[in-house]
Design a protein around this motif. Sequence first.
Motif, mmCIF file in Angstrom:
data_model
loop_
_atom_site.group_PDB
_atom_site.id
_atom_site.type_symbol
_atom_site.label_atom_id
_atom_site.label_comp_id
_atom_site.label_asym_id
_atom_site.label_seq_id
_atom_site.Cartn_x
_atom_site.Cartn_y
_atom_site.Cartn_z
ATOM 1 N N PRO A 186 0.806 -1.234 0.000
ATOM 2 C CA PRO A 186 0.000 0.000 0.000
ATOM 3 C C PRO A 186 0.837 1.281 0.000
ATOM 4 N N HIS A 187 2.026 1.225 0.609
ATOM 5 C CA HIS A 187 2.816 2.458 0.709
ATOM 6 C C HIS A 187 3.275 2.980 -0.642
ATOM 7 N N VAL A 188 3.425 2.087 -1.614
ATOM 8 C CA VAL A 188 3.929 2.548 -2.915
ATOM 9 C C VAL A 188 2.957 3.554 -3.527
ATOM 10 N N VAL A 189 1.665 3.351 -3.296
ATOM 11 C CA VAL A 189 0.656 4.263 -3.841
ATOM 12 C C VAL A 189 0.734 5.611 -3.128
ATOM 13 N N LEU A 190 0.895 5.562 -1.799
ATOM 14 C CA LEU A 190 0.996 6.810 -1.038
ATOM 15 C C LEU A 190 2.220 7.614 -1.476
ATOM 16 N N GLU A 191 3.340 6.910 -1.594
ATOM 17 C CA GLU A 191 4.574 7.600 -1.972
ATOM 18 C C GLU A 191 4.434 8.266 -3.339
ATOM 19 N N ALA A 192 3.874 7.504 -4.283
ATOM 20 C CA ALA A 192 3.748 8.027 -5.651
ATOM 21 C C ALA A 192 2.797 9.215 -5.699
ATOM 22 N N MET A 193 1.727 9.149 -4.918
ATOM 23 C CA MET A 193 0.777 10.265 -4.928
ATOM 24 C C MET A 193 1.410 11.528 -4.344
ATOM 25 N N ALA A 194 2.254 11.353 -3.334
ATOM 26 C CA ALA A 194 2.941 12.518 -2.759
ATOM 27 C C ALA A 194 3.896 13.117 -3.787
#
Lengths: 512, 116
Positions: A121-129
């Motif tokens: 899940p963190h990969v999506v958060l990182e990319a959105m940031a």
Amino acid sequence: MTCSNDKMVAGASLNETEFFKKQTRVALRNCGVIDPCNINEYIARDGYAALGKVLTEMSSEDVIQTLLDSGLRGRGGAGFPTGLKWKFAAANADDQKYVCCNADEGDPGAFMDRSVLEGDPHVVLEAMAIAGYAIGATQGYIYVRAEYPVAVERLQLAIKQAREYGLLGKNIFESGFDFDIDLRLGAGAFVCGEETALMTSIEGKRGEPHPRPPFPAKSGLFKKPTILNNVETWANIPQIILNGADWFAGMGTEKSKGTKVFALGGKIKNTGLVEIPMGTPLREVVEEIGGGIPGGKKFKAAQTGGPSGGCIPAQHFDVAIDYDNLIAIGSMMGSGGLIVMDEDNCMVDIAKFFLEFTVDESCGKCTPCRVGTRRLLEMLDKITKGQGTMQDLEEMKELCLYIKANSLCGLGQTAPNPVLSTLNYFYDEYVAHVKDKRCPAGVCKDLLSFTIDKDKCIGCGLCARNCPVNCISQTDYVAPGHKLASYVIDSSKCIKCGACMANCKVGAISKK
Amino acid sequence: MKSLAELQAIKDKTNQELGTVEKRVLVGMATCGIAAGASPVYDVLANGVQGDLAKTVSVKQTGCVGICQYEPVVEIYEGDKRTTYVKMTAEKAQKVLEDHIKNGKVVYEYTIGANN
Ligand SMILES: Cc1cc2nc3c(=O)[nH]c(=O)nc-3n(C[C@H](O)[C@H](O)[C@H](O)COP(=O)(O)O)c2cc1C
């Protein structure tokens, strides 16, 4: 076989399977490898290093240029260049902009995005940031369907952990950049995956599409400049930042870079999730990675693009899978569903299946889609019942083109594709239903009849005992060499369930 | 998060912790795995790895490796060595716990190679 402590046991590892060896994992690199509930494990695999690099070393123009150079195109269906989308949104000055993630995943049978959300899940958060920094947004929304409770739970936990570490929130990496993310749950309507409907739904209104332009990059969520990308698109971005645009552009074909995740299903030995470089031949995916078709049956077609896509017939089995090649042969990449069909699949029935789906999911706002798809389904239904005419076939095609040209959003504009592509490649099969009142694959029940070969029948009576409607009875004909009289099916009462055929020990029952 | 150095420190510390583990046991617990029955499998392994054993063995949940028809999947990493157990049940997990995790003997009949 010896099993010693430190030696590899032959065949004991997934690494040794054809299924795994032929894959290249970029979007799925952490799935099945890290604990998705532990942010440290993500960080240990270079997690949030791309965000760190972007915020400390790169300008927003650099980030967008890197994406443009990488050639990344959207994985949600249409294949629009991601960098270009970001560039448009960056260019529209406003006091508030938004970054959205499309985790609606509405295609029947697709689970690529769910797998990323649950496994990494963190990969999506990182990319959105990263996107927030690139276009000048401070708020992100993930629109995820409520039917994905595990994904929702892991996303919530990931957001909490990222906030605790200060990887979301204020002044991230002391760069002055603020960014936060919230979840919005959808009720699982297919149309809410369409970008304008998705944003309308986030706004708290009924999830219906509206015409574009204006495009979201100019006026999207709450009428502010907005970008929306698919989960898998997001999952590629941190790796592109860390390894460079050239690394990514080194994979794939001229116009389709990188890899694509497919949910492999249907008549195939290894069902599952596979990530392959763009340009991999369909044949390799089916025969080598997928392990071929069970029971020695023949490949008939592969369906890609779900309800918006089409069928790829055997004459195009060697097509190199990329955006443009699939469009050229009347299908599309779509979000990654890949359903393999063999000689036992009826193509009219397949078209009907997808039309039933779109009729159900049409939001009803525009007439071409609401009424047109229903009329189309009625025609298909007639054909599968043996009541169609050649004129229906002509009119069906005309209706398809009308719906495509006049529908409000992508749902209606693409809904006729499964019909058009099967009409194009499997016209003979339609004609067989219409003219000969016959379903060559033996699927359409109304056109089937079950018969017992009276000379093969040994008179055991298993068929009659298993018939749910008692339409099988014994005759007084005893075949030469047999002791008991044979059975016969009363086709006027038969419901074509096939129980007799499945139970016959001597193969005396056939359907045609 | 204040700096790249701070991020690097978390990365190094986590990698060091992961490095001290001799056997890393991963249970596929995405929706697909859970639906196929991964939870009781996880419970057997997690409850079985306690006390001293937990110093060298870690039992973690993970996402989906993509092999739907083989779920529930348990993988054991020992350095570069990877063992993939498929179609697991609580009983099979018990045997893997005893034979492989405690005694280092791969239970070949439960691996992907024997179930292909
Ligand atoms: C009816 C319809 C349903 C859609 N469903 C999805 C979906 O479930 N997930 C998705 O990512 N994109 C979906 N899309 C595409 C989105 O509108 C949009 O193009 C995409 O999210 C953009 O992201 P990308 O550029 O990263 O692919 C759908 C489009 C239509 C017309």
